[in-house]
Design a protein around this motif. Structure first.
Motif, PDB file in Angstrom:
ATOM      1  N   SER A 252      -7.841   5.027  -6.321  1.00 31.97           N
ATOM      2  CA  SER A 252      -7.922   3.717  -6.969  1.00 31.97           C
ATOM      3  C   SER A 252      -7.977   2.645  -5.890  1.00 31.97           C
ATOM      4  O   SER A 252      -7.416   2.812  -4.797  1.00 31.97           O
ATOM      5  N   ILE A 253      -8.627   1.540  -6.195  1.00 32.88           N
ATOM      6  CA  ILE A 253      -8.737   0.443  -5.228  1.00 32.88           C
ATOM      7  C   ILE A 253      -8.230  -0.839  -5.876  1.00 32.88           C
ATOM      8  O   ILE A 253      -8.624  -1.181  -6.994  1.00 32.88           O
ATOM      9  N   ILE A 254      -7.367  -1.542  -5.161  1.00 26.80           N
ATOM     10  CA  ILE A 254      -6.900  -2.869  -5.573  1.00 26.80           C
ATOM     11  C   ILE A 254      -7.425  -3.866  -4.551  1.00 26.80           C
ATOM     12  O   ILE A 254      -7.158  -3.722  -3.338  1.00 26.80           O
ATOM     13  N   ALA A 255      -8.175  -4.847  -4.999  1.00 23.02           N
ATOM     14  CA  ALA A 255      -8.784  -5.830  -4.103  1.00 23.02           C
ATOM     15  C   ALA A 255      -8.251  -7.215  -4.430  1.00 23.02           C
ATOM     16  O   ALA A 255      -8.404  -7.703  -5.551  1.00 23.02           O
ATOM     17  N   LEU A 256      -7.621  -7.863  -3.459  1.00 18.23           N
ATOM     18  CA  LEU A 256      -7.114  -9.228  -3.597  1.00 18.23           C
ATOM     19  C   LEU A 256      -7.849 -10.110  -2.602  1.00 18.23           C
ATOM     20  O   LEU A 256      -7.904  -9.799  -1.399  1.00 18.23           O
ATOM     21  N   SER A 257      -8.434 -11.200  -3.083  1.00 20.61           N
ATOM     22  CA  SER A 257      -9.256 -12.011  -2.186  1.00 20.61           C
ATOM     23  C   SER A 257      -9.291 -13.476  -2.607  1.00 20.61           C
ATOM     24  O   SER A 257      -8.953 -13.822  -3.748  1.00 20.61           O
ATOM     25  N   ALA A 258      -9.694 -14.313  -1.668  1.00 22.30           N
ATOM     26  CA  ALA A 258     -10.019 -15.701  -1.957  1.00 22.30           C
ATOM     27  C   ALA A 258     -11.462 -15.730  -2.473  1.00 22.30           C
ATOM     28  O   ALA A 258     -12.290 -14.927  -2.041  1.00 22.30           O
TER      29      ALA A 258
END
Length: 262
Positions: A252-258
């Motif tokens: 699984s991938i969790i992506a947090l970004s501006a």
């Protein structure tokens, strides 16, 4: 093989279903146009377009210039966390990598929109004889280039000073395995040599629908002008391949970004 095909088919159907509101709205507008009668103002609002929820309407572009005026590019800069539930004795803890993404929002003033995006990041992997696993830099075999193509539909809730987005769709992860710097083809490996391990890693990436993800995302952005907005975005990628393999939510991938929209 048959199980993988069924999983791929089901995920494709779900992705198309997530985009269905865009096409359904367009069909509804065609009916409205036929029933518009002779009222010029009604005809103008319905002409070739569809009514959007929460006000406003979309009118299909009649030229390339009009089409591009309806597209808002955006960029994401942030981090990706890839879940790894395998033993930490032979693989890395869930790795975190910096990522960069570019995409577009179309139509940019509609409540429902299509938001394709291409994200890029790098990682290290090793081969344990059965699976490709994230690796610490000391135990690396392959240096991996990751390209995630997102194909989501999104709803945008607009307020006076800010907006909130929520979306879902399909993610396609293309990965290219290269022999890591400092590792030679003849070095020892689980399959006999590091060179052969790299080949096994590359084959594993494309086997059993491991490139296929379902995604959910949400974003909050402050509106500086009618077109320019900036804020934060969170994405979750559900690994179809790992579920089909019986490995659960690992990968699984969790992506947090501006996020900057302009």
């Amino acid at each position: 093989m048959m199980k993988t095909k069924k999983v791929f088919f089901a995920a494709t159907v779900l992705a198309l279903f997530s985009l269905a509101p865009l096409f359904c709205q367009e069909g509804d507008s065609s009916q409205a146009q036929e029933a518009g009668g002779g009222n010029p103002s009604q005809d103008q609002n319905a002409q070739g377009g569809f009514q959007n929820l929460f006000g406003g309407s979309y009118v299909p572009a009649k030229s390339a210039k009009e089409f591009w005026s309806q597209v808002s590019p955006f960029v994401n800069i942030g981090v990706n966390i890839t879940l790894n539930t395998e033993s930490k004795l032979k693989s890395a803890p869930s790795p975190t990598a910096f990522s960069l993404a570019v995409g577009g929002i179309w139509p940019n003033k509609a409540f429902l929109s299509f938001q394709p995006r291409l994200a890029f990041w790098t990682s290290y992997y090793l081969w344990d004889g059965k699976n490709a696993l994230p690796a610490e830099v000391e135990n690396r075999t392959a240096f991996v280039l990751n390209f995630m193509l997102d194909l989501p539909a999104a709803a945008t809730f607009r307020f006076q000073k800010f907006q909130v987005e929520a979306g879902a769709g399909l993610g396609l992860l293309a990965r290219a395995a290269l022999l890591a710097n400092g590792v030679s083809e003849s070095d020892s490996g689980a399959s006999g040599s590091a060179g052969q391990d790299k080949k096994e890693i590359q084959k594993w990436f494309w086997g059993n629908a491991r490139f296929l993800y379902m995604e959910l995302f949400g974003a909050w952005e402050w509106k500086f002008t009618e077109r320019i907005a900036a804020g934060f975005e969170l994405r979750y990628y559900l690994p179809i391949g790992s579920l089909a393999d019986g490995r659960g939510l690992t990968e699984s991938i969790i992506a947090l970004s501006a996020k900057l929209i302009f």
